[in-house]
Design an enzyme around this catalytic site. Sequence first.
Site: not given
Length: 653
Positions: A105, A376
């Site tokens: 780059e 329950s």
Amino acid sequence: MPFRADILRDDHRRRERRAWIITAVAATIILLAGLIAGAFWRWAFHDLPSLPEDPETFWSIRREASATLLDRNGDVLDVRGPLYASSITLDDLPPHVINAFIAIEDRRFYEHDGVDYRSAGRAVLANLRAGATVQGGSTLTMQLVKNLILSPERSLRRKIQEMRLALALERQLSKTQILELYLNRVYLGAGAYGVEAASRRYFGRSASQLTLSEAALLAALPKAPSRLDPTTNIEAARERAAQVLQAMTEAEFITAEERDAALAAPAQLQPAAEQTLRDGALYGYIFDEALAQAEALIASRPADLVIRTTIDPELQGMAHSALNARLDEEGERENAGQAALVALANDGSIRALVGGRNYADSQFNRAVHAYRQPGSAFKPIVYAAAFEAGLSPFTAFYDEPIDLEGWSPRNFGGNYRGRVTLQEALRRSINTVAAQVGVEIGPEAVVDMAHRLGIETELPPLPALSLGAVEVNLLELTGAYSTIASDGIRRRPFLILAVTDSRGRVLYERPETEGSGERAIEANIAQTVSTLMQDVVISGTGQNARLADRPVAGKTGTSQDSRDAWFVGFSADYTAGVWVGNDDDTPTRDVTGGGLPARIWRDFMTLAHAELPARLLSAPAPRERTEREERLAAYYSSLSSAFAAELGEAAEP
């Protein structure tokens, strides 16, 4: 002589006129040049943005909102929005990672002042010869300015602005700061920004561990991150990576032998099943809950949020698989369309959470936000309050038709057993006994016990509370059972360990002091309830939840008309809860807590404990009755049932 003087005067006047003309022309040229320069300046720079004065601003500028979900070990589970990772310094990276980007780059990065005029000149000539843009000539500094400050416009004016800002940036920041910013902010495809995020995205590990071939692959991507995305175009990405390796060789960053070795062993992506970006099915419900909790914990949300949770990805996968496998097999037959599952470790941390069958179809989290009647499954709380009030597992009540100020609770199936102990009443989930216990100790005592154990929901102190005729959510009920499993020490269920931004700044961290918990009930009471709940699984309504190699305790629950079915229980390692039902509250086809929910629970817990040594619960196991005791119990139970049935018939009008 006069003639000579006239000539001289004329010549002088001509020279003056020429001087004035030259001056006027020069002034005009200067004026025109100024006007042109001013016009050019206004054209090029009238909307030039300024650089932030604070260098820290560069790390957050133009950062899209994102959130990253981590597991308990800090590994990425899922990402919403762009993928950012914790910032990484040059010292954290192997030299070949840095050199790969510089070589391809901006090879003269350390030599220019933000603009490489030599490279820019070559690019202009190449573009003129080609009649198109074939070279960019941008330095890393110019690319950084373009990505963080300027618009994506591609024009000569934008390029001029880019150069001017690059020069200014190099005066403001050091080369090291610029390079670190670039490597942390550059877009590298697949939603990943920066080398750390991309490394974890593509290779499943930190950029500090990248090989040469992997570094070359990442450095290949800034040129065209979408087109070269390795997850969709690996061959093109590798071709560009080969160019990176050649550039590194020409820059003398690596030898030809190192280049050839990297070419012979190109970078391999992690298997798709192990990639850090998962679909929402597995972690969608968790992500929603973690995000909501995180935003409540911090003062203001940054653009990038990183949430470290307590989730164990292996357990989460097991929970998801167990729940869906059972629903796929039995759901349609049982008219049960939804289920939810929560698993807690002993410290209260949520290790798995499944809020429904399919997150893509419905994002409603049934484990946290659905309030349903536990039936329950609420009874262990009632019995804990009873034992605290002085009753014992051997306290006897009569299971028979009763009327409690106009309330006449019935047993599931309509049978009665006569005189029974509390142990047997819990094992067989006898409603009439639980109702009598609730009345004897008072519903206020039941409410108090529920809140101490971990039920956060406000509960009405009504007699029907003892049969679970109230609405709670799965997470809080599972948390209450976890308190029993921990010998009465309550540790609130929690999901978040820490919240940071991507630079690692801590926004919230769970205090270590919260792990100690608080005593909710005495250890002997919790262990008594635990022993009775073991009996439920051994020989009661919860037998479908038995594990082959270790003791567990739990309780079934079924609401009226089988609209909700629950099984919640624990081993020495985990507490887990399962709910099954329908979102529209329609009845299932007689699903009970001891059926489909218990089987889902068993399937999950079997997988969860596969690699764990078998451990005993802290509470003693229930005493097994001898064969003679079993025969006598069955005989007296049959007599009591017949007697109770006669009483019921006599009471008929």
